[in-house]
Design an enzyme around this catalytic site. Structure first.
Site, short mmCIF file in Angstrom:
data_model
loop_
_atom_site.label_atom_id
_atom_site.label_comp_id
_atom_site.label_asym_id
_atom_site.label_seq_id
_atom_site.Cartn_x
_atom_site.Cartn_y
_atom_site.Cartn_z
N ASN A 227 0.86 -1.19 0.00
CA ASN A 227 0.00 0.00 0.00
C ASN A 227 0.89 1.23 0.00
O ASN A 227 2.11 1.14 0.04
CB ASN A 227 -0.95 -0.02 1.20
CG ASN A 227 -0.18 -0.10 2.50
OD1 ASN A 227 0.51 0.84 2.89
ND2 ASN A 227 -0.26 -1.24 3.18
N ASP A 296 -4.38 -6.54 5.17
CA ASP A 296 -5.36 -7.41 5.81
C ASP A 296 -5.29 -8.84 5.26
O ASP A 296 -5.75 -9.77 5.89
CB ASP A 296 -6.77 -6.84 5.61
CG ASP A 296 -6.97 -5.60 6.48
OD1 ASP A 296 -6.39 -5.55 7.58
OD2 ASP A 296 -7.68 -4.68 6.04
N LYS A 306 9.15 -16.23 -10.67
CA LYS A 306 8.31 -15.20 -11.29
C LYS A 306 7.20 -15.89 -12.10
O LYS A 306 7.48 -16.83 -12.87
CB LYS A 306 9.20 -14.37 -12.22
CG LYS A 306 8.55 -13.14 -12.72
CD LYS A 306 9.53 -12.33 -13.56
CE LYS A 306 8.74 -11.34 -14.39
NZ LYS A 306 9.37 -11.02 -15.63
N ASP A 323 -4.62 -9.77 12.94
CA ASP A 323 -4.72 -8.35 13.30
C ASP A 323 -3.80 -8.13 14.50
O ASP A 323 -4.10 -8.55 15.63
CB ASP A 323 -6.18 -7.99 13.64
CG ASP A 323 -6.34 -6.50 13.84
OD1 ASP A 323 -5.44 -5.87 14.43
OD2 ASP A 323 -7.37 -5.95 13.41
N PHE A 340 -4.30 3.39 14.87
CA PHE A 340 -4.49 4.43 13.85
C PHE A 340 -5.52 3.92 12.86
O PHE A 340 -5.61 2.72 12.62
CB PHE A 340 -3.17 4.68 13.10
CG PHE A 340 -2.40 5.83 13.66
CD1 PHE A 340 -1.76 5.71 14.88
CD2 PHE A 340 -2.34 7.04 12.99
CE1 PHE A 340 -1.06 6.77 15.42
CE2 PHE A 340 -1.64 8.11 13.50
CZ PHE A 340 -1.00 7.98 14.72
N LYS A 354 -14.23 1.17 15.09
CA LYS A 354 -12.95 0.44 15.08
C LYS A 354 -12.33 0.42 16.48
O LYS A 354 -11.79 -0.58 16.92
CB LYS A 354 -12.00 1.12 14.09
CG LYS A 354 -10.90 0.22 13.60
CD LYS A 354 -10.19 0.79 12.39
CE LYS A 354 -10.89 0.50 11.09
NZ LYS A 354 -10.14 0.90 9.91
N1 CTP Z 1 -3.67 -3.25 12.29
C1 CTP Z 1 -2.87 -4.29 12.74
N2 CTP Z 1 -2.89 -5.50 12.07
C2 CTP Z 1 -3.67 -5.67 10.99
C3 CTP Z 1 -4.49 -4.61 10.54
C4 CTP Z 1 -4.45 -3.42 11.22
O1 CTP Z 1 -2.14 -4.13 13.73
N3 CTP Z 1 -3.66 -6.83 10.37
C5 CTP Z 1 -3.68 -1.98 13.04
C6 CTP Z 1 -3.09 -0.80 12.31
O2 CTP Z 1 -1.71 -0.65 12.57
C7 CTP Z 1 -3.90 0.35 12.87
C8 CTP Z 1 -5.25 -0.26 13.14
O3 CTP Z 1 -5.01 -1.65 13.28
O4 CTP Z 1 -3.41 0.80 14.11
C9 CTP Z 1 -6.31 0.01 12.11
O5 CTP Z 1 -6.00 -0.59 10.93
P1 CTP Z 1 -7.02 -0.67 9.69
O6 CTP Z 1 -6.36 -1.46 8.63
O7 CTP Z 1 -7.49 0.68 9.36
O8 CTP Z 1 -8.19 -1.44 10.34
P2 CTP Z 1 -8.84 -2.77 9.95
O9 CTP Z 1 -9.28 -3.36 11.24
O10 CTP Z 1 -7.92 -3.58 9.12
O11 CTP Z 1 -10.13 -2.33 9.16
P3 CTP Z 1 -10.39 -2.00 7.60
O12 CTP Z 1 -9.15 -2.36 6.82
O13 CTP Z 1 -11.54 -2.83 7.29
O14 CTP Z 1 -10.68 -0.53 7.56
#
Ligand code: CTP
Length: 416
Positions: A227, A296, A306, A323, A340, A354
């Site tokens: 990303n 995610d 490759k 997560d 965040f 969240k």
């Molecule tokens: N985060 C994490 N591990 C993951 C995904 C997220 O530790 N696998 C943490 C990020 O570092 C951030 C927070 O969770 O502090 C929010 O991440 P975000 O990706 O926005 O939230 P998600 O729960 O993944 O929700 P979505 O992608 O559906 O918005």
């Protein structure tokens, strides 16, 4: 029923070319029903006429001590610098020159406006405006860091074309953006207790683990899913924690940034590696701040070679990643956890949901479109007492303000 009184701003103008934008700012604030009392330095009146500000605010402008002595709002004490600042809900300095910022940082009070600032008992918002090199000068950066440490809110600056013909950081934010931030600031719930004055090395002995940057999930030997996170915010958070004396471990995805000096750094690539590193350092952690943009999903079976193109479609199977933040927050004795969230829409609802879902005491949210890769941004903090706006500023200033909030909540839960 008694109507709540309208908010009052003391709008300080110092001697910079951006002063012309402040006329528009005063108009926009007045349009929102905010009472504006302008105060100008001797240098500011070289750039914009006090009469202009008087016409826009409907009040005589304060330029020197005598102007303010007979102000109705001064409580009749004849002490202009005390009375005029007491009447305000906030003091906003726009534009704030490098010279005036230096005076604020050192507590000088050699003219009416600096005396008003020193005598205030209300928040101070500062909108810097200056040449790029003046902004980047270590002296200015030290002064800005001091203002942040003293609890002032620094709005901007932003980068762009400058009056001197150069390009770069130092432009004052546009009037609309300043007005929007000021109105939001006045409307946002004040912290339940004032932020503590940060003592130097407030976090001495506190162990902080920060995740930062993007993760990269391999598809094959040369391709992957990642990303646009630059890591700037996470690195700024680590740096701000170091400045307060914390022992910082930074678990970083791939970024082009130089490592903050004094931090223990673990470089990782994928979410699985980030999770492994976090688990490794968790036992030594008092505060966990998850700033990383963790993927995610990962590819179920990344190819070691490759992948060659075939004629038809290619389908990748994706598996959910752990997560990390939810795991840490769900431990029987978790560290103080901060998350965040970058949302592309419905920021407030998504962020509040969240925070609940991840069961964390504090979540910092911003709009993804504005945040990713930028040097500046704004944050809304969500905690048990409600929402707190950290208005737009560069990421280092934002990180310092965030750390102040974290220190306050952390100390509340853990008396020294
Ligand atoms: N985060 C994490 N591990 C993951 C995904 C997220 O530790 N696998 C943490 C990020 O570092 C951030 C927070 O969770 O502090 C929010 O991440 P975000 O990706 O926005 O939230 P998600 O729960 O993944 O929700 P979505 O992608 O559906 O918005």
């Amino acid at each position: 029923m008694e109507q709540p009184r309208s908010k009052r701003i003391l709008l300080g103008i110092t001697g910079g070319i951006a002063a012309y934008k402040t006329a528009e700012l005063a108009r926009l604030l007045a349009k929102q029903g905010i009472e504006v009392q302008a105060a100008m330095t001797g240098a500011a009146v070289q750039f914009i006429a006090p009469l202009t500000m008087q016409a826009l605010t409907g009040r005589p402008v304060l330029v020197n001590q005598r102007d303010a002595v007979d102000q109705p709002d001064t409580g009749g004490n004849g002490m202009a610098h005390i009375g005029a600042s007491r009447a305000a809900d906030a003091i906003v300095i726009a534009p704030a020159t490098a010279n005036f910022i230096a005076k604020l940082a050192h507590g000088l009070a050699d003219d009416l406006l600096s005396a008003l600032c020193l005598a205030r008992d209300c928040p101070l918002l500062v909108a810097p405006a200056m040449n790029r090199q003046m902004w980047e000068n270590p002296a200015t950066q030290r002064n800005i860091a001091q203002l942040n440490a003293d609890g002032a809110i620094v709005l901007g600056p932003c980068s762009g074309a400058q009056a001197c013909g150069e390009e770069g950081m130092g432009r004052m934010l546009e009037a609309e953006e300043l007005a929007r931030n000021i109105v939001k600031f006045l409307a946002s719930s004040p912290p339940a207790t004032p932020l503590p004055h940060p003592r130097e090395r407030e976090l001495e002995g506190v162990r902080i683990l920060v995740t930062a940057g993007p993760t990269y999930e391999a598809i094959d030997a040369v391709r992957g899913i990642t990303n646009r996170s630059s890591g700037k915010m996470g690195y700024a958070v680590a740096q701000a924690a170091l400045e307060l004396g914390a022992e910082v471990t930074l678990v970083s995805g791939q970024t082009a940034l130089s490592k903050p000096q004094g931090a223990r750094v673990a470089d990782v690539t994928s979410a699985a590696e980030m999770f492994g590193a976090v688990k490794q350092y968790l036992a030594d952690t008092d505060i966990f701040i998850g700033v990383a943009a963790v993927a995610d999903y990962r590819v179920a079976q990344p190819s070691e070679q490759k992948i060659k193109k075939g004629g038809g479609n290619l389908t990748l199977e994706l598996l959910p990643n752990p997560d990390i933040l939810a795991y840490v927050a769900g431990l029987p004795q978790p560290p103080f956890c901060v998350g965040f969230a970058a949302e592309s829409e419905n920021l407030r609802e998504q962020a509040a949901a969240k925070r609940k879902a991840k069961k964390i005491p504090l979540l910092a949210a911003n709009l993804a479109q504005q945040a990713i890769g930028a040097d500046e941004g704004e944050l809304i903090l969500f905690d048990d007492t409600g929402e707190h706006l950290l208005p737009r500023a560069d990421k280092h200033a934002l990180a310092r303000a965030l750390l102040r909030h974290i220190v306050k909540l952390y100390r509340q839960g853990k008396p020294r």
